[in-house]
Design a protein around this motif. Structure first.
Motif, PDB file in Angstrom:
ATOM      1  N   SER A  69     -77.229 -27.797 -49.947  1.00  0.00           N
ATOM      2  CA  SER A  69     -78.045 -28.771 -49.224  1.00  0.00           C
ATOM      3  C   SER A  69     -77.539 -28.887 -47.794  1.00  0.00           C
ATOM      4  O   SER A  69     -76.506 -28.316 -47.424  1.00  0.00           O
ATOM      5  N   ILE A  70     -78.275 -29.643 -46.996  1.00  0.00           N
ATOM      6  CA  ILE A  70     -77.882 -29.848 -45.608  1.00  0.00           C
ATOM      7  C   ILE A  70     -76.518 -30.531 -45.525  1.00  0.00           C
ATOM      8  O   ILE A  70     -75.697 -30.226 -44.657  1.00  0.00           O
ATOM      9  N   ALA A  71     -76.253 -31.436 -46.468  1.00  0.00           N
ATOM     10  CA  ALA A  71     -75.017 -32.230 -46.418  1.00  0.00           C
ATOM     11  C   ALA A  71     -73.831 -31.549 -47.083  1.00  0.00           C
ATOM     12  O   ALA A  71     -72.733 -32.107 -47.120  1.00  0.00           O
ATOM     13  N   SER A  72     -74.011 -30.349 -47.625  1.00  0.00           N
ATOM     14  CA  SER A  72     -72.909 -29.663 -48.308  1.00  0.00           C
ATOM     15  C   SER A  72     -71.751 -29.397 -47.356  1.00  0.00           C
ATOM     16  O   SER A  72     -71.951 -29.069 -46.186  1.00  0.00           O
ATOM     17  N   THR A  73     -70.551 -29.535 -47.860  1.00  0.00           N
ATOM     18  CA  THR A  73     -69.366 -29.247 -47.045  1.00  0.00           C
ATOM     19  C   THR A  73     -68.919 -27.791 -47.188  1.00  0.00           C
ATOM     20  O   THR A  73     -68.070 -27.326 -46.433  1.00  0.00           O
ATOM     21  N   THR A  74     -69.498 -27.096 -48.166  1.00  0.00           N
ATOM     22  CA  THR A  74     -69.159 -25.694 -48.417  1.00  0.00           C
ATOM     23  C   THR A  74     -70.438 -24.867 -48.476  1.00  0.00           C
ATOM     24  O   THR A  74     -71.475 -25.342 -48.927  1.00  0.00           O
ATOM     25  N   PHE A  75     -70.363 -23.635 -48.011  1.00  0.00           N
ATOM     26  CA  PHE A  75     -71.498 -22.725 -48.155  1.00  0.00           C
ATOM     27  C   PHE A  75     -70.988 -21.338 -48.555  1.00  0.00           C
ATOM     28  O   PHE A  75     -69.840 -20.977 -48.306  1.00  0.00           O
ATOM     29  N   SER A  76     -71.853 -20.565 -49.208  1.00  0.00           N
ATOM     30  CA  SER A  76     -71.511 -19.216 -49.670  1.00  0.00           C
ATOM     31  C   SER A  76     -71.949 -18.192 -48.630  1.00  0.00           C
ATOM     32  O   SER A  76     -72.989 -18.353 -47.990  1.00  0.00           O
ATOM     33  N   VAL A  77     -71.157 -17.151 -48.471  1.00  0.00           N
ATOM     34  CA  VAL A  77     -71.485 -16.079 -47.531  1.00  0.00           C
ATOM     35  C   VAL A  77     -71.419 -14.748 -48.266  1.00  0.00           C
ATOM     36  O   VAL A  77     -70.653 -14.572 -49.214  1.00  0.00           O
ATOM     37  N   ASP A  78     -72.248 -13.808 -47.811  1.00  0.00           N
ATOM     38  CA  ASP A  78     -72.200 -12.466 -48.397  1.00  0.00           C
ATOM     39  C   ASP A  78     -72.762 -11.471 -47.385  1.00  0.00           C
ATOM     40  O   ASP A  78     -73.494 -11.832 -46.463  1.00  0.00           O
ATOM     41  N   CYS A  79     -72.385 -10.229 -47.570  1.00  0.00           N
ATOM     42  CA  CYS A  79     -72.826  -9.138 -46.706  1.00  0.00           C
ATOM     43  C   CYS A  79     -73.024  -7.920 -47.592  1.00  0.00           C
ATOM     44  O   CYS A  79     -72.369  -7.781 -48.631  1.00  0.00           O
ATOM     45  N   ASN A  80     -73.932  -7.031 -47.217  1.00  0.00           N
ATOM     46  CA  ASN A  80     -74.169  -5.862 -48.061  1.00  0.00           C
ATOM     47  C   ASN A  80     -73.393  -4.628 -47.596  1.00  0.00           C
ATOM     48  O   ASN A  80     -73.752  -3.499 -47.930  1.00  0.00           O
TER      49      ASN A  80
END
Length: 233
Positions: A69-80
Motif C-alpha cells: 500500500s501507499i503507507a507501507s514501510t517496506t517494498f519488494s524489488v526484483d529485476c530480470n
C-alpha cells in the motif's frame, strides 16, 4: 536540519544512499550510479504502490518495485537480470531507485526498507514443454526396446553375430553407434542407408540439441555416432 533537506532536494542520490545503501554492495551502487548518470534508467509505470522501469542496454533489463500500500514501510524489488535471479540486489535496481527519487519521490515516502522479491514469473514456452514431453516418451520407448533387445545387443557386442548382408564384421565403434540409434528408436543394422541415417539424426537433433532442449553432451554423442555410421557407409 533545513540545510540537510535542501541538499537532499538537490541530489536525490543522497537520500537513496542514506536509506538503502546497506542493502547493496559498494561496487553495485557505483555501477548503478553510472547507469543513472548516463540516462539509462527509465520509468515506464509510476504509481504510489508500483513502479515499473527498465535500464537501457542491447537487451533492456526490466525492474519492478511493489508495495502492499501507499503507507507501507517496506517494498519488494526484483529485476530480470542474471544477478538478480541469483538473489542479489543488482545495479539495475539501484539505478531505478535513483530515478524514482528523481521523478516520482512520493513512492518512497515512509518506505525505509526493501526486500528482494520474485516478481517476474517465468513462463515456459509451449515448444519447450513439447520437447520435454517428447523426451519423456522417447525415454519410455528406449526402456521397452532395451528390455526386448538386450540379449541381441550383448551378442552383437561380443562379435558373435555381427554380420551385415555383405558379410562384413562390425567394429566396436560401429556396434556402439548401432546400439545408440536402436535405443533411441531407429534400429538399422540390416537396413542402413544414408537416407535413413540422416532422417534419424534429424529427428533426434530435435531432442538432443542444446537449442532444442537437450544438452551439449547429448548433441556431441549424437553427432559422433552419426559420423561413425556415415563413414562406415
Amino acid at each position: 536540519m533545513q540545510t540537510l533537506l535542501l541538499v537532499f532536494a538537490k541530489d536525490p542520490a543522497l537520500l537513496v544512499e542514506r536509506l538503502y545503501e546497506h542493502f547493496f554492495k559498494p561496487e553495485v551502487r557505483k555501477q548503478g550510479r553510472e547507469d543513472f548518470a548516463a540516462g539509462l534508467a527509465v520509468l515506464s509505470v509510476a504509481g504510489d504502490a508500483r513502479i515499473e522501469g527498465y535500464v537501457k542496454a542491447s537487451k533492456p533489463v526490466k525492474v519492478l518495485f511493489v508495495a502492499e500500500s501507499i503507507a507501507s514501510t517496506t517494498f519488494s524489488v526484483d529485476c530480470n537480470c542474471p544477478s538478480a535471479a541469483k538473489g542479489s540486489f543488482c545495479r539495475h535496481v539501484w539505478s531505478i531507485l535513483l530515478q524514482v527519487e528523481k521523478k516520482h519521490p512520493d513512492f518512497l515516502d515512509s518506505k525505509t526498507s526493501l526486500e528482494k522479491g520474485q516478481l517476474f514469473v517465468t513462463v515456459e514456452s509451449p515448444f519447450k514443454a513439447k520437447q520435454t514431453e517428447f523426451k519423456k516418451q522417447q525415454y519410455q520407448k528406449q526402456k521397452e526396446r532395451a528390455k526386448a533387445q538386450r540379449l541381441e545387443i550383448k551378442t552383437k557386442a561380443k562379435g558373435l553375430s555381427n554380420k551385415t548382408a555383405k558379410g562384413t564384421t562390425f567394429s566396436q565403434d560401429v556396434n556402439a553407434a548401432f546400439e545408440f540409434f536402436t535405443l533411441n528408436g531407429f534400429p538399422m543394422e540390416t537396413s542402413l542407408t544414408e537416407e535413413s541415417l540422416k532422417n534419424a539424426k534429424k529427428v533426434l537433433a530435435r531432442v538432443f540439441h542444446p537449442d532444442k532442449g537437450g544438452t551439449h553432451e547429448e548433441s556431441v554423442i549424437l553427432n559422433n555416432h552419426y559420423q561413425t555410421l556415415l563413414d562406415y557407409l
